[in-house]
Design a protein around this motif. Structure first.
Motif, PDB file in Angstrom:
ATOM      1  N   ARG A 291       0.851  -1.195   0.000  1.00 24.74           N
ATOM      2  CA  ARG A 291       0.000   0.000   0.000  1.00 24.74           C
ATOM      3  C   ARG A 291       0.881   1.238   0.000  1.00 24.74           C
ATOM      4  O   ARG A 291       1.906   1.276   0.667  1.00 24.74           O
ATOM      5  N   GLN A 292       0.478   2.245  -0.777  1.00 21.36           N
ATOM      6  CA  GLN A 292       1.247   3.480  -0.893  1.00 21.36           C
ATOM      7  C   GLN A 292       0.321   4.683  -0.821  1.00 21.36           C
ATOM      8  O   GLN A 292      -0.815   4.625  -1.279  1.00 21.36           O
ATOM      9  N   ALA A 293       0.843   5.761  -0.261  1.00 20.87           N
ATOM     10  CA  ALA A 293       0.146   7.054  -0.298  1.00 20.87           C
ATOM     11  C   ALA A 293       0.937   7.937  -1.248  1.00 20.87           C
ATOM     12  O   ALA A 293       2.159   8.049  -1.129  1.00 20.87           O
ATOM     13  N   VAL A 294       0.260   8.551  -2.190  1.00 18.35           N
ATOM     14  CA  VAL A 294       0.919   9.373  -3.197  1.00 18.35           C
ATOM     15  C   VAL A 294       0.468  10.815  -3.018  1.00 18.35           C
ATOM     16  O   VAL A 294      -0.722  11.108  -3.081  1.00 18.35           O
ATOM     17  N   LEU A 295       1.429  11.684  -2.785  1.00 17.99           N
ATOM     18  CA  LEU A 295       1.142  13.112  -2.691  1.00 17.99           C
ATOM     19  C   LEU A 295       1.575  13.736  -3.997  1.00 17.99           C
ATOM     20  O   LEU A 295       2.678  13.506  -4.465  1.00 17.99           O
ATOM     21  N   GLY A 296       0.718  14.506  -4.591  1.00 22.45           N
ATOM     22  CA  GLY A 296       1.113  15.102  -5.861  1.00 22.45           C
ATOM     23  C   GLY A 296      -0.001  15.890  -6.487  1.00 22.45           C
ATOM     24  O   GLY A 296      -1.037  16.124  -5.887  1.00 22.45           O
ATOM     25  N   ARG A 297       0.243  16.297  -7.708  1.00 24.84           N
ATOM     26  CA  ARG A 297      -0.719  17.145  -8.398  1.00 24.84           C
ATOM     27  C   ARG A 297      -1.310  16.482  -9.639  1.00 24.84           C
ATOM     28  O   ARG A 297      -2.106  17.081 -10.328  1.00 24.84           O
ATOM     29  N   ASP A 298      -0.909  15.267  -9.939  1.00 23.07           N
ATOM     30  CA  ASP A 298      -1.444  14.559 -11.098  1.00 23.07           C
ATOM     31  C   ASP A 298      -2.599  13.684 -10.629  1.00 23.07           C
ATOM     32  O   ASP A 298      -2.394  12.586 -10.141  1.00 23.07           O
ATOM     33  N   PHE A 299      -3.809  14.196 -10.744  1.00 20.56           N
ATOM     34  CA  PHE A 299      -4.955  13.478 -10.234  1.00 20.56           C
ATOM     35  C   PHE A 299      -5.784  12.858 -11.351  1.00 20.56           C
ATOM     36  O   PHE A 299      -6.960  12.582 -11.185  1.00 20.56           O
ATOM     37  N   GLY A 300      -5.174  12.624 -12.503  1.00 18.75           N
ATOM     38  CA  GLY A 300      -5.882  12.017 -13.613  1.00 18.75           C
ATOM     39  C   GLY A 300      -6.400  10.624 -13.308  1.00 18.75           C
ATOM     40  O   GLY A 300      -7.386  10.181 -13.882  1.00 18.75           O
ATOM     41  N   ASP A 301      -5.757   9.911 -12.389  1.00 20.26           N
ATOM     42  CA  ASP A 301      -6.161   8.560 -12.026  1.00 20.26           C
ATOM     43  C   ASP A 301      -6.971   8.534 -10.737  1.00 20.26           C
ATOM     44  O   ASP A 301      -7.342   7.472 -10.264  1.00 20.26           O
ATOM     45  N   ALA A 302      -7.214   9.682 -10.122  1.00 16.51           N
ATOM     46  CA  ALA A 302      -7.824   9.745  -8.802  1.00 16.51           C
ATOM     47  C   ALA A 302      -9.336   9.639  -8.843  1.00 16.51           C
ATOM     48  O   ALA A 302      -9.984  10.078  -9.790  1.00 16.51           O
ATOM     49  N   GLY A 303      -9.870   9.075  -7.767  1.00 11.72           N
ATOM     50  CA  GLY A 303     -11.302   9.098  -7.560  1.00 11.72           C
ATOM     51  C   GLY A 303     -11.698  10.458  -6.981  1.00 11.72           C
ATOM     52  O   GLY A 303     -10.835  11.259  -6.599  1.00 11.72           O
ATOM     53  N   THR A 304     -12.980  10.718  -6.875  1.00 14.40           N
ATOM     54  CA  THR A 304     -13.461  12.012  -6.390  1.00 14.40           C
ATOM     55  C   THR A 304     -12.950  12.325  -4.989  1.00 14.40           C
ATOM     56  O   THR A 304     -12.468  13.430  -4.725  1.00 14.40           O
ATOM     57  N   GLY A 305     -13.052  11.377  -4.076  1.00 18.13           N
ATOM     58  CA  GLY A 305     -12.585  11.590  -2.697  1.00 18.13           C
ATOM     59  C   GLY A 305     -11.100  11.881  -2.632  1.00 18.13           C
ATOM     60  O   GLY A 305     -10.648  12.692  -1.819  1.00 18.13           O
TER      61      GLY A 305
END
Length: 99
Positions: free
Chosen positions: A34-48
């Motif tokens: 499991r990983q937490a990714v901090l960044g500005r590329d949210f193209g793969d992100a869910g709404t939450g």
């Protein structure tokens, strides 16, 4: 024949499905982390994840011959998942097992 480490970076929710599909197709051990990714590329992100600004991802890794990468990609692509995933390969120069 060269060996590579193939890693899929997918949503935490999709990780188990991608791992199972790859394992079932290739019959190789699959590692999950499991990983937490901090960044500005949210193209793969869910709404939450977009609201929180943090992506919770699962890294699904398998070591395999380089000529089986396309087969692994096909398995992961066909897995039931909600979000897109990213992937990369890294050449394995050396490795082994120590007892």
């Amino acid at each position: 024949m060269s060996r590579v480490a193939l890693t899929f970076y997918c949503s935490a929710h999709d990780g188990e499905a991608v791992a199972a599909a790859v394992r079932d197709r290739l019959h190789l051990p699959v590692h999950l982390s499991r990983q937490a990714v901090l960044g500005r590329d949210f193209g793969d992100a869910g709404t939450g994840e977009r609201v929180a600004g943090t992506l919770t991802r699962m890294a699904v890794e398998v070591e395999l011959p380089d000529d089986r990468v396309d087969d692994a990609l096909a398995a992961a692509t066909g897995a039931r998942r909600r979000l897109p995933f990213r992937w990369r390969t890294v050449a394995i120069v050396d490795g082994g097992r120590v007892e």
